[in-house]
Motif scaffolding. Structure first.
Motif, short mmCIF file in Angstrom:
data_model
loop_
_atom_site.label_atom_id
_atom_site.label_comp_id
_atom_site.label_asym_id
_atom_site.label_seq_id
_atom_site.Cartn_x
_atom_site.Cartn_y
_atom_site.Cartn_z
N THR A 274 0.84 -1.19 0.00
CA THR A 274 0.00 0.00 0.00
C THR A 274 0.87 1.24 0.00
O THR A 274 1.86 1.29 0.69
CB THR A 274 -0.87 0.03 1.27
OG1 THR A 274 -1.21 -1.29 1.63
CG2 THR A 274 -2.11 0.82 1.06
N ALA A 275 0.48 2.22 -0.76
CA ALA A 275 1.22 3.48 -0.77
C ALA A 275 0.62 4.39 0.29
O ALA A 275 -0.54 4.75 0.21
CB ALA A 275 1.12 4.13 -2.15
N TYR A 276 1.40 4.68 1.32
CA TYR A 276 0.94 5.55 2.38
C TYR A 276 1.70 6.86 2.32
O TYR A 276 2.68 7.00 1.63
CB TYR A 276 1.15 4.89 3.74
CG TYR A 276 0.25 3.71 3.94
CD1 TYR A 276 -1.11 3.89 4.12
CD2 TYR A 276 0.75 2.44 3.92
CE1 TYR A 276 -1.94 2.81 4.28
CE2 TYR A 276 -0.06 1.35 4.09
CZ TYR A 276 -1.42 1.55 4.28
OH TYR A 276 -2.23 0.47 4.43
N ALA A 277 1.24 7.81 3.11
CA ALA A 277 1.86 9.11 3.07
C ALA A 277 2.18 9.58 4.46
O ALA A 277 1.75 9.00 5.44
CB ALA A 277 0.92 10.10 2.38
N TYR A 278 2.94 10.67 4.55
CA TYR A 278 3.35 11.21 5.83
C TYR A 278 2.87 12.65 5.92
O TYR A 278 3.14 13.46 5.05
CB TYR A 278 4.87 11.18 5.94
CG TYR A 278 5.39 11.82 7.19
CD1 TYR A 278 5.88 13.12 7.16
CD2 TYR A 278 5.34 11.16 8.40
CE1 TYR A 278 6.34 13.72 8.30
CE2 TYR A 278 5.79 11.75 9.54
CZ TYR A 278 6.29 13.04 9.49
OH TYR A 278 6.73 13.64 10.63
N ALA A 279 2.13 12.95 6.96
CA ALA A 279 1.64 14.31 7.17
C ALA A 279 2.57 14.99 8.17
O ALA A 279 2.74 14.53 9.29
CB ALA A 279 0.22 14.30 7.70
N ASN A 280 3.20 16.09 7.75
CA ASN A 280 4.13 16.81 8.63
C ASN A 280 3.43 17.42 9.82
O ASN A 280 3.96 17.47 10.91
CB ASN A 280 4.84 17.91 7.85
CG ASN A 280 5.82 17.36 6.86
OD1 ASN A 280 6.38 16.30 7.06
ND2 ASN A 280 6.01 18.07 5.77
N ASN A 281 2.22 17.90 9.64
CA ASN A 281 1.50 18.59 10.69
C ASN A 281 0.08 18.05 10.70
O ASN A 281 -0.67 18.27 9.77
CB ASN A 281 1.51 20.10 10.42
CG ASN A 281 0.89 20.88 11.55
OD1 ASN A 281 0.27 20.32 12.44
ND2 ASN A 281 1.07 22.19 11.49
N GLU B 245 -1.89 9.58 2.30
CA GLU B 245 -1.89 10.51 3.43
C GLU B 245 -0.54 10.67 4.11
O GLU B 245 -0.26 11.71 4.67
CB GLU B 245 -2.93 10.06 4.47
CG GLU B 245 -4.32 10.04 3.89
CD GLU B 245 -5.32 10.78 4.74
OE1 GLU B 245 -4.99 11.15 5.87
OE2 GLU B 245 -6.42 11.00 4.24
N LYS B 246 0.29 9.67 4.07
CA LYS B 246 1.57 9.76 4.78
C LYS B 246 2.73 10.23 3.90
O LYS B 246 3.85 10.32 4.37
CB LYS B 246 1.91 8.41 5.41
CG LYS B 246 0.95 8.05 6.51
CD LYS B 246 1.33 6.78 7.20
CE LYS B 246 0.32 6.46 8.29
NZ LYS B 246 0.59 5.19 8.93
#
Length: 154
Positions: free
Chosen positions: A32-39, A117-118
């Motif tokens: 799964t491709a996830y994302a990283y939220a800085n804030n 999202e990450k």
């Protein structure tokens, strides 16, 4: 004859760089491709660029829709009327593959959801390949922080 190995800072840094590079590549190939939220309190938006490639002439189409204005979840729909074997790649701005997936060719339409999202802010590309030909759709992720300043004078 006895040989000894001396661990110099150069050797240690080289080893650390190799280990980190291999671990980053391995994690980039996850299912799964996830994302990283800085804030966590920030608003992230994504801009999807129009498709531009030769596979569109054969009837292949890729459509990406963002699910919700503040979410980085995307509904990806791929039309494959010719039934060719396709592979989906999600790549970053440096052309690093974050996700790779062989698509089901038994159906003329492939639909899936991807959670980005990450991922950090930047330019990402959804790429569909069938051999040498490819079809791309760009997604730009940008964080917009809102500043609300209140002034009172007494």
């Amino acid at each position: 004859m006895k040989h000894s190995f001396v661990c110099t800072p150069k050797h240690i840094l080289t080893l650390v760089a190799i280990v980190l590079g291999l671990s980053m590549q391995a994690s980039a190939q996850s299912e799964t491709a996830y994302a990283y939220a800085n804030n966590p309190g920030s608003n992230k938006t994504a801009r999807v660029a129009p498709e531009k490639n030769e596979m569109a002439r054969k009837g292949c189409k890729i459509d990406i829709q963002q699910e919700g204005a503040e979410q980085l979840r995307f509904l990806v729909q791929i039309e494959n009327p010719t039934g060719e074997k396709l592979t989906l790649f999600i790549k970053d701005a440096n052309n690093n593959t974050l996700h790779k997936e062989a698509l089901d060719v038994t159906s003329p339409k492939f639909v899936a959801r991807y959670n980005l999202e990450k991922l950090e802010d930047g330019a990402y590309t959804f790429e569909i390949r069938n051999g040498k030909n490819k079809l791309e759709k760009a997604v730009d992720i940008k964080t917009q922080l809102m500043v609300n300043r209140v002034v009172s004078v007494e």
